[in-house]
Design an enzyme around this catalytic site. Structure first.
Site, PDB file in Angstrom:
ATOM      1  N   PRO A  10       0.704  -1.273  -0.314  1.00 46.20           N
ATOM      2  CA  PRO A  10      -0.314   0.255   0.701  1.00 46.20           C
ATOM      3  C   PRO A  10       0.742   0.854  -0.035  1.00 46.20           C
ATOM      4  CG  PRO A  10      -0.948  -0.681   2.529  1.00 46.20           C
ATOM      5  CD  PRO A  10       1.002  -2.295   1.079  1.00 46.20           C
ATOM      6  N   ASN A  11       0.674   1.718  -0.510  1.00 45.04           N
ATOM      7  CA  ASN A  11       0.712   3.718  -0.858  1.00 45.04           C
ATOM      8  C   ASN A  11       1.934   4.066  -1.973  1.00 45.04           C
ATOM      9  OD1 ASN A  11      -1.364   4.902   0.404  1.00 45.04           O
ATOM     10  ND2 ASN A  11      -0.391   3.477   2.506  1.00 45.04           N
ATOM     11  N   ARG A  18       5.974  11.277  -2.088  1.00 45.41           N
ATOM     12  CA  ARG A  18       5.329  12.393  -1.190  1.00 45.41           C
ATOM     13  C   ARG A  18       6.734  11.952  -0.342  1.00 45.41           C
ATOM     14  NH1 ARG A  18       1.929  13.864  -3.135  1.00 45.41           N
ATOM     15  NH2 ARG A  18      -0.514  14.483  -2.523  1.00 45.41           N
ATOM     16  N   TYR A  23      12.080   8.379   1.332  1.00 45.32           N
ATOM     17  CA  TYR A  23      11.133   7.807  -0.085  1.00 45.32           C
ATOM     18  C   TYR A  23      12.390   8.354  -1.149  1.00 45.32           C
ATOM     19  CZ  TYR A  23       7.771   5.656   3.753  1.00 45.32           C
ATOM     20  OH  TYR A  23       7.733   4.967   4.394  1.00 45.32           O
ATOM     21  N   ASN A  72       8.496  -5.118  -0.890  1.00 49.07           N
ATOM     22  CA  ASN A  72       7.553  -4.697  -0.474  1.00 49.07           C
ATOM     23  C   ASN A  72       6.691  -5.095   0.629  1.00 49.07           C
ATOM     24  OD1 ASN A  72       7.803  -1.557   1.144  1.00 49.07           O
ATOM     25  ND2 ASN A  72       8.741  -1.542  -0.167  1.00 49.07           N
ATOM     26  N   ALA A  75       2.954  -1.183   4.871  1.00 53.94           N
ATOM     27  CA  ALA A  75       2.356  -1.302   6.313  1.00 53.94           C
ATOM     28  C   ALA A  75       1.831  -2.806   6.512  1.00 53.94           C
ATOM     29  CB  ALA A  75       1.384  -0.238   6.087  1.00 53.94           C
ATOM     30  N   GLU A  96      12.984  -9.903   1.464  1.00 50.45           N
ATOM     31  CA  GLU A  96      12.095  -8.398   2.249  1.00 50.45           C
ATOM     32  C   GLU A  96      12.736  -7.315   1.359  1.00 50.45           C
ATOM     33  OE1 GLU A  96      11.360  -9.237   6.342  1.00 50.45           O
ATOM     34  OE2 GLU A  96      10.447  -7.271   6.550  1.00 50.45           O
ATOM     35  N   HIS A  98      12.589  -2.995   2.003  1.00 52.46           N
ATOM     36  CA  HIS A  98      11.926  -1.535   1.961  1.00 52.46           C
ATOM     37  C   HIS A  98      12.993  -0.459   1.652  1.00 52.46           C
ATOM     38  CE1 HIS A  98       9.237  -3.896   4.564  1.00 52.46           C
ATOM     39  NE2 HIS A  98      10.172  -5.010   5.204  1.00 52.46           N
ATOM     40  N   ARG A 105      13.438   3.917  12.181  1.00 49.84           N
ATOM     41  CA  ARG A 105      12.650   4.484  12.493  1.00 49.84           C
ATOM     42  C   ARG A 105      11.568   4.031  13.617  1.00 49.84           C
ATOM     43  NH1 ARG A 105       9.096   4.283   7.008  1.00 49.84           N
ATOM     44  NH2 ARG A 105       8.405   5.981   7.609  1.00 49.84           N
TER      45      ARG A 105
HETATM   46  O1  CA2 Z   1      10.592   1.719   2.930  1.00 49.31           O
HETATM   47  C1  CA2 Z   1       9.628   1.072   3.134  1.00 49.31           C
HETATM   48  O2  CA2 Z   1       9.646   0.299   1.742  1.00 49.31           O
HETATM   49  C2  CA2 Z   1       8.739   0.885   3.377  1.00 49.31           C
HETATM   50  O3  CA2 Z   1       8.300  -0.615   3.404  1.00 49.31           O
HETATM   51  C3  CA2 Z   1       6.847   1.626   2.668  1.00 49.31           C
HETATM   52  C4  CA2 Z   1       6.373   1.751   4.115  1.00 49.31           C
HETATM   53  C5  CA2 Z   1       6.636   1.895   5.741  1.00 49.31           C
HETATM   54  O4  CA2 Z   1       5.174   1.661   6.345  1.00 49.31           O
HETATM   55  C6  CA2 Z   1       7.889   0.588   5.384  1.00 49.31           C
HETATM   56  O5  CA2 Z   1       7.692   0.272   7.435  1.00 49.31           O
HETATM   57  C7  CA2 Z   1       8.433   1.063   4.821  1.00 49.31           C
HETATM   58  C8  CA2 Z   1       5.464   3.144   4.060  1.00 49.31           C
HETATM   59  C9  CA2 Z   1       5.116   3.405   2.145  1.00 49.31           C
HETATM   60  C10 CA2 Z   1       4.580   4.516   2.370  1.00 49.31           C
HETATM   61  O6  CA2 Z   1       4.022   5.129   0.596  1.00 49.31           O
HETATM   62  C11 CA2 Z   1       5.177   6.799   0.355  1.00 49.31           C
HETATM   63  C12 CA2 Z   1       5.431   5.970  -0.495  1.00 49.31           C
HETATM   64  C13 CA2 Z   1       5.999   7.554  -1.239  1.00 49.31           C
HETATM   65  C14 CA2 Z   1       6.317   8.304  -0.489  1.00 49.31           C
HETATM   66  C15 CA2 Z   1       5.563   8.090   0.638  1.00 49.31           C
HETATM   67  C16 CA2 Z   1       5.158   7.111   1.346  1.00 49.31           C
END
Ligand code: CA2
Length: 154
Positions: A10-11, A18, A23, A72, A75, A96, A98, A105
């Site tokens: 997700p996201n 963002r 990121y 990846n 959340a 896995e 990230h 964090r």
């Molecule tokens: O660092 C990563 O790849 C994460 O898997 C990203 C997740 C976070 O919950 C993990 O702890 C680490 C969150 C991704 C949120 O999505 C975004 C994408 C682009 C910009 C901001 C947020």
């Protein structure tokens, strides 16, 4: 030749748009191109979803058709026993991945269910690190003893 599945949770469709301080500015479309460039002749199935159900269904697809999974889960890493259960059914290597270093964090990002199945965990290399994950996955697939001994089509 069986594909490597690169699955994103997700996201991550907002990547590059963002929170660039965490990121970076590379988009998910650019990540896909990097993965395809790194994989050579090995096909890549590259997907992103905001739905836990879809992510689990794609792991099931990889169980039937894939040689390795780079995931990846975003959340869902920290919440989804269902995703862990699906990954446990997969026979091949799992990485896995990230983008950020989750251990640097807040404590809520420190306990990964997916790590309980992953063969390797990569975190903190930034979005371009996906290419390194693909290169590592190619090595892991090639090193599989069963495939090497039986010359199975992996
Ligand atoms: O660092 C990563 O790849 C994460 O898997 C990203 C997740 C976070 O919950 C993990 O702890 C680490 C969150 C991704 C949120 O999505 C975004 C994408 C682009 C910009 C901001 C947020």
């Amino acid at each position: 030749m069986k594909p490597i599945f690169v699955l994103n949770g997700p996201n991550l469709n907002r990547l590059g748009r963002r929170e660039p301080a965490i990121y970076g500015t590379t988009t998910l479309e650019e990540v896909e191109q990097l993965c395809r460039a790194a994989s050579g002749e090995r096909p890549i199935v590259f997907r992103q979803t905001n739905s836990e159900e879809s992510l689990i269904n794609w792991v099931h697809e990889a169980i039937d058709e894939g040689c390795g999974i780079i995931i990846n889960p975003a959340a869902f890493t920290f919440t989804s026993l269902a995703l862990l259960d699906a990954l446990k059914m997969f026979d091949g290597p799992v990485i896995e991945f990230h983008i950020s270093n989750i251990h640097k964090r807040e404590p809520i990002y420190h306990r990964s269910y997916v790590s309980m199945r992953a063969d390797a965990v990569m975190a903190g290399l930034g979005a371009t690190g996906y290419a390194a994950a693909v290169r590592c996955m190619l090595d892991m697939v090639a090193a599989r003893p069963a495939a090497a001994m039986a010359a199975l089509p992996i």
